[in-house]
Design an enzyme around this catalytic site. Structure first.
Site, short mmCIF file in Angstrom:
data_model
loop_
_atom_site.label_atom_id
_atom_site.label_comp_id
_atom_site.label_asym_id
_atom_site.label_seq_id
_atom_site.Cartn_x
_atom_site.Cartn_y
_atom_site.Cartn_z
N HIS A 149 -68.53 15.53 -30.37
CA HIS A 149 -69.30 15.44 -29.13
C HIS A 149 -69.11 14.05 -28.55
O HIS A 149 -69.21 13.05 -29.28
CB HIS A 149 -70.78 15.72 -29.42
N ASN A 208 -68.04 19.67 -35.42
CA ASN A 208 -67.86 19.62 -33.96
C ASN A 208 -67.76 18.16 -33.54
O ASN A 208 -68.37 17.29 -34.16
CB ASN A 208 -69.08 20.26 -33.28
N GLY A 220 -57.80 21.44 -24.71
CA GLY A 220 -57.17 21.46 -26.03
C GLY A 220 -56.44 20.20 -26.43
O GLY A 220 -55.63 20.23 -27.35
N SER A 221 -56.74 19.07 -25.79
CA SER A 221 -56.02 17.84 -26.19
C SER A 221 -56.42 17.42 -27.60
O SER A 221 -55.58 16.92 -28.36
CB SER A 221 -56.26 16.71 -25.19
N ASN A 222 -57.66 17.64 -27.99
CA ASN A 222 -58.05 17.34 -29.38
C ASN A 222 -57.35 18.29 -30.35
O ASN A 222 -56.89 17.87 -31.41
CB ASN A 222 -59.57 17.43 -29.56
N LEU A 240 -72.02 28.95 -28.81
CA LEU A 240 -72.80 28.68 -30.02
C LEU A 240 -72.18 29.46 -31.18
O LEU A 240 -71.56 30.51 -30.98
CB LEU A 240 -74.25 29.15 -29.82
N ILE A 241 -72.38 28.93 -32.38
CA ILE A 241 -71.83 29.58 -33.57
C ILE A 241 -72.93 30.44 -34.21
O ILE A 241 -74.02 29.94 -34.49
CB ILE A 241 -71.35 28.51 -34.58
C1 GRF Z 1 -63.95 16.52 -25.80
O1 GRF Z 1 -64.39 15.46 -25.02
C2 GRF Z 1 -64.93 16.82 -26.90
O2 GRF Z 1 -65.65 15.71 -27.32
C3 GRF Z 1 -65.87 17.80 -26.27
O3 GRF Z 1 -65.07 18.56 -25.39
C4 GRF Z 1 -63.93 17.81 -25.00
C5 GRF Z 1 -62.74 18.65 -25.28
O4 GRF Z 1 -61.55 18.10 -24.75
N1 GRF Z 1 -66.58 18.57 -27.26
P1 GRF Z 1 -60.16 18.79 -25.11
O5 GRF Z 1 -60.27 20.26 -24.75
O6 GRF Z 1 -59.93 18.60 -26.58
O7 GRF Z 1 -59.14 18.10 -24.29
#
Ligand code: GRF
Length: 198
Positions: free
Chosen positions: A108, A106, A13-15, A91-92
């Protein structure tokens, strides 16, 4: 009109946290905020992050997340306009793709279509980049459809890979790119929504 973002996540969940922080700061805070986090794994660290951030987090098993009678009323109850998948591993389903057409993205950690699809995530991708001797890699943000990593690409940013790089050094730089660009791409999507479009 201030827009509501939902983030779907399955792990660290860092993003998710980074996007939430971005939309708490000016000027983005006037345009949107993260109103809800949806998670399919009861032990995911994103749940603690949501708690710390004071953002509602709903943890639901796959069968419920993919049930229109559960997920659509939940999203509607938070007035969700845009969905960002950030490390979400399911998947959605088609009903969600239709409902949020053009409003679900999303991220990636590769230059799609390279290194996309089922099983291609995290360290595995960066190791493949090194093993194949690629001279560049990067991140992709794409609209979501029913297939894994195959929706229309709306943003890519590439970085060079040198002979000194390892999967770990690439991963570190890719994470930094994600933090820098993903919130901005979401922000742009928010600004592009037409009045009345939910
Ligand atoms: C990220 O590298 C993103 O690109 C991929 O999954 C990872 C998630 O990292 N889809 P986090 O859970 O947000 O730390």
């Amino acid at each position: 009109m201030k827009r509501n973002i939902a983030i779907f996540a399955s792990g660290n969940g860092s993003n998710a946290e980074n996007i939430a922080e971005y939309f708490r700061q000016s000027p983005a805070d006037a345009d949107a905020g993260v109103a809800l986090i949806v998670c399919n794994k009861p032990d995911a660290y994103v749940i603690s992050r949501a708690e710390r951030l004071g953002i509602p987090c709903r943890v639901l098993p796959k069968a419920q997340i993919n049930d229109p009678e559960v997920i659509l009323p939940l999203l509607d109850s938070y007035g969700i306009d845009i969905i960002a998948l950030a490390g979400y591993l399911l998947l959605i389903p088609e009903f969600m793709v239709r409902r949020y057409e053009g409003r679900m993205v999303n991220i990636h950690p590769s230059l799609l279509p390279k290194y996309g699809g089922k099983g291609m995530h995290g360290a595995r991708i960066h190791q493949a980049v090194i093993d194949n001797g690629d001279t560049e890699t990067g991140i992709t943000v794409h609209l979501v459809n029913e297939r894994c990593d195959e929706g229309s690409i709306i943003f890519q940013h590439s970085i060079p890979v040198t002979s000194d790089d390892t999967a770990e050094t690439v991963e570190t730089r890719i994470h930094a790119l994600e933090k820098e660009y993903f919130p901005r791409v979401i922000h742009k999507l928010v600004l592009g929504l037409k009045d009345g479009e939910q």
